[in-house]
Design a protein around this motif. Structure first.
Motif, PDB file in Angstrom:
ATOM      1  N   GLN A  54       9.910 -13.592 -18.549  1.00  0.00           N
ATOM      2  CA  GLN A  54       9.840 -12.430 -19.428  1.00  0.00           C
ATOM      3  C   GLN A  54       8.523 -12.414 -20.205  1.00  0.00           C
ATOM      4  O   GLN A  54       7.907 -11.355 -20.397  1.00  0.00           O
ATOM      5  CB  GLN A  54      11.022 -12.456 -20.400  1.00  0.00           C
ATOM      6  N   SER A 101      13.538  -9.691 -36.202  1.00  0.00           N
ATOM      7  CA  SER A 101      13.532 -11.157 -36.175  1.00  0.00           C
ATOM      8  C   SER A 101      14.473 -11.745 -37.218  1.00  0.00           C
ATOM      9  O   SER A 101      15.165 -12.733 -36.959  1.00  0.00           O
ATOM     10  CB  SER A 101      12.114 -11.685 -36.406  1.00  0.00           C
ATOM     11  N   ARG A 109      20.341 -13.041 -30.470  1.00  0.00           N
ATOM     12  CA  ARG A 109      18.952 -13.003 -30.016  1.00  0.00           C
ATOM     13  C   ARG A 109      18.775 -12.124 -28.784  1.00  0.00           C
ATOM     14  O   ARG A 109      17.794 -11.397 -28.664  1.00  0.00           O
ATOM     15  CB  ARG A 109      18.473 -14.430 -29.719  1.00  0.00           C
ATOM     16  N   ARG A 110      19.714 -12.209 -27.859  1.00  0.00           N
ATOM     17  CA  ARG A 110      19.598 -11.397 -26.643  1.00  0.00           C
ATOM     18  C   ARG A 110      19.650  -9.908 -26.962  1.00  0.00           C
ATOM     19  O   ARG A 110      18.888  -9.113 -26.397  1.00  0.00           O
ATOM     20  CB  ARG A 110      20.715 -11.771 -25.667  1.00  0.00           C
ATOM     21  N   LEU A 113      16.338  -8.833 -28.449  1.00  0.00           N
ATOM     22  CA  LEU A 113      15.301  -8.752 -27.418  1.00  0.00           C
ATOM     23  C   LEU A 113      15.445  -7.475 -26.595  1.00  0.00           C
ATOM     24  O   LEU A 113      14.450  -6.822 -26.255  1.00  0.00           O
ATOM     25  CB  LEU A 113      15.366  -9.982 -26.502  1.00  0.00           C
ATOM     26  N   CYS A 117      12.733  -4.463 -26.206  1.00  0.00           N
ATOM     27  CA  CYS A 117      12.248  -4.015 -24.889  1.00  0.00           C
ATOM     28  C   CYS A 117      12.407  -2.503 -24.738  1.00  0.00           C
ATOM     29  O   CYS A 117      11.526  -1.823 -24.189  1.00  0.00           O
ATOM     30  CB  CYS A 117      13.009  -4.736 -23.778  1.00  0.00           C
ATOM     31  N   PHE A 155       9.303 -10.558 -30.054  1.00  0.00           N
ATOM     32  CA  PHE A 155       9.576 -11.361 -28.865  1.00  0.00           C
ATOM     33  C   PHE A 155       9.211 -12.828 -29.055  1.00  0.00           C
ATOM     34  O   PHE A 155      10.023 -13.727 -28.828  1.00  0.00           O
ATOM     35  CB  PHE A 155       8.799 -10.804 -27.660  1.00  0.00           C
ATOM     36  N   GLU A 159      11.664 -16.073 -28.953  1.00  0.00           N
ATOM     37  CA  GLU A 159      11.531 -16.947 -27.788  1.00  0.00           C
ATOM     38  C   GLU A 159      11.145 -18.363 -28.189  1.00  0.00           C
ATOM     39  O   GLU A 159      11.686 -19.343 -27.662  1.00  0.00           O
ATOM     40  CB  GLU A 159      10.503 -16.364 -26.825  1.00  0.00           C
ATOM     41  N   SER A 231      16.266  -9.918 -20.206  1.00  0.00           N
ATOM     42  CA  SER A 231      16.943 -10.307 -21.441  1.00  0.00           C
ATOM     43  C   SER A 231      18.463 -10.242 -21.278  1.00  0.00           C
ATOM     44  O   SER A 231      19.192 -11.053 -21.850  1.00  0.00           O
ATOM     45  CB  SER A 231      16.513  -9.395 -22.593  1.00  0.00           C
TER      46      SER A 231
END
Length: 486
Positions: A54, A101, A109-110, A113, A117, A155, A159, A231
């Protein structure tokens, strides 16, 4: 030995059996693979590999936007408006990335993300469909557009924090080095793709400059869509709650072992503990405050030291991003887009090799020492670029600088993740990211004003000065710090 309280058998963590004791019996080639961290990468869990893919795709997309200054110039925007546009983009990114964040660990978290995106994809489509300055301004502020080809959005914060809790301290620097390498590969391919495609479309009949750049942002949106799908396939192991469950499981296993050794003692009930259990058993409300993370006194003190230093470094980065360097070469030496793409590609390829060297160096001399050894030459070389009398020397200095420009990135990530509390990594990295973005966003305004007056070289010299100040601060405050894994 367990991974941060995780049993060694846990499938979510790297196998951390040391390979050092077996290396003398192995071939030189295997020792080389260990030295550059490839053996560590091969042991990485499934989720780390997805994050690397990713990151590569996102870096490719951001690399295609490196020539955004030329695109805005083709739309007829004056230099000071371009500088203001880039600053507005970074400020918008600051707001979006900080909000997303900060809620990543509590909301998931997923999910965060995937939201990021989707925002990135939508922004790219707006750049394809509109040339209205107000629409583009709103899109760049609300969405995620890279104004310099570098990392923006939430991101990286999410990550890096996820990688940190999936890998042990002793191997984290290797994984971060490959994380940086994959990003550099993606960015290198993105820049050369952008420059080559724009120049090729320029040469075709019926294609305007603006039309060629719009194709680039269509590719940008497609890469964001690919990241959205990637993601979606991340596992539950990426979430902070999953990490907490593994730690609690390890603690329960230890408690069972202790019960076999010591007879349990009756303890009078503690009213405070009972009250805490009752509060914990209550259903969560929807108040926003309950989703906000909290910081310990240790973390607050650490941030007071780190944030001013990172502010200086990021301000220098905002003054001298690749977007402005491309603009400088285009204006001063009249370089075409294809040549600019090739130059940036070469610089990124060199940076890829340098990232592996940084991993090896950090194993020998330490993280902080590696940060200083690589960052200081990079700052000095940046200041020398405007002094070059011709295009060849300027490009040579730029490419050499690329070899050291971000060699400090992986050691810095490993360093920060090692000195903060484990459950506060995402929050700390988010705050650091906010400050860095805020600092970077002030640079383009200064550079844009200087560019309009034909004095862009001053911004590069100022960037060199503030970056050297950052290095002096790191030298004085952290050089003697000893990390457990180093």
């Amino acid at each position: 030995m367990a991974c941060e309280g995780v049993p060694a058998s846990s499938s979510s963590c790297l196998s951390i059996e040391s390979t050092d004791e077996f290396l003398p019996r192995r071939s030189k080639f295997v020792q080389f693979l260990h030295e550059i961290g490839l053996l560590t990468l091969l042991k990485a869990p499934y989720d780390v590999r997805i994050l690397l893919i990713q990151h590569t795709a996102r870096s490719f997309a951001f690399g295609t936007s490196t020539l955004i200054t030329l695109y805005l110039s083709a739309l007829g925007f004056p230099d000071h408006i371009i500088g203001l546009f880039m600053t507005a983009t970074l400020i918008g990114d600051l707001v979006i990335s900080s909000v997303l964040s900060l809620f990543a660990d509590t909301l998931g978290r997923r999910k965060i993300l995937m939201v990021a995106c989707a925002s990135m994809c939508l922004s790219g489509l707006i750049f394809v469909l509109s040339d209205n300055i107000y629409v583009l301004f709103c899109s760049s502020i609300i969405g995620i557009i890279s104004p310099s080809g570098k990392e923006v959005g939430p991101f990286r914060t999410i990550e890096e924090s996820t990688v940190a809790h999936l890998t042990p301290d002793s191997m984290r620097s290797d994984v971060y080095s490959w994380y940086a390498l994959f990003g550099r590969v993606g960015m290198a391919l993105g820049t050369v793709f952008c420059g080559s495609l724009v120049e090729a479309l320029h040469d075709r009949e019926g294609w305007s400059n603006v039309g060629a750049y719009r194709v680039i942002y269509l590719v940008y949106s497609l890469m964001a869509l690919f990241m959205f799908v990637a993601s979606y396939y991340l596992s539950e192991e990426c979430e902070l709650e999953s990490f907490r469950k593994r730690v609690r499981g390890a603690d329960d296993a230890i408690s069972l072992l202790l019960e076999d050794v010591e007879e349990p003692q009756e303890v009078a009930p503690d009213d405070t503990l009972i009250a805490e259990e009752v509060v914990a058993s209550k259903p969560r409300t929807t108040r926003i405050a309950e989703y906000l993370p909290t910081l310990s006194a240790h973390s607050r003190q650490l941030l007071l030291i780190l944030l001013p230093l990172f502010f200086l470094d990021s301000f220098g980065a905002g003054l001298s991003g690749n977007g402005w360097l491309s603009y400088y070469f285009s204006r001063k030496f009249h370089v075409k887009e294809g040549s600019l793409g090739s130059i940036l590609f070469s610089a990124n390829v060199i940076a890829v090799g340098a990232a592996l060297v940084a991993a090896s160096i950090s194993k020998r001399i330490g993280l902080v020492q590696t940060m200083l050894l690589t960052h200081i030459p990079s700052a000095i070389l940046l200041g020398l670029i405007p002094t070059a009398g011709n295009f060849q020397i300027a490009v040579l200095l730029f490419v050499i600088r690329a070899g050291t420009h971000e060699m400090d990135q992986a050691p810095r990530q490993a360093f920060v993740s090692s000195i903060v509390l484990k459950e506060e990594r995402t929050t700390i990295m988010a705050i650091v990211g906010v400050v860095r973005t805020l600092s970077i966003s002030t640079g383009p305004i200064v550079t844009g004003m200087l560019a309009e007056q034909g004095q862009m070289w001053i911004s590069f010299e100022l960037a060199t000065a503030v970056k050297v100040l950052y290095d002096i601060g790191i030298l004085l405050l952290f050089l003697r710090m000893k990390l457990e894994s180093h």
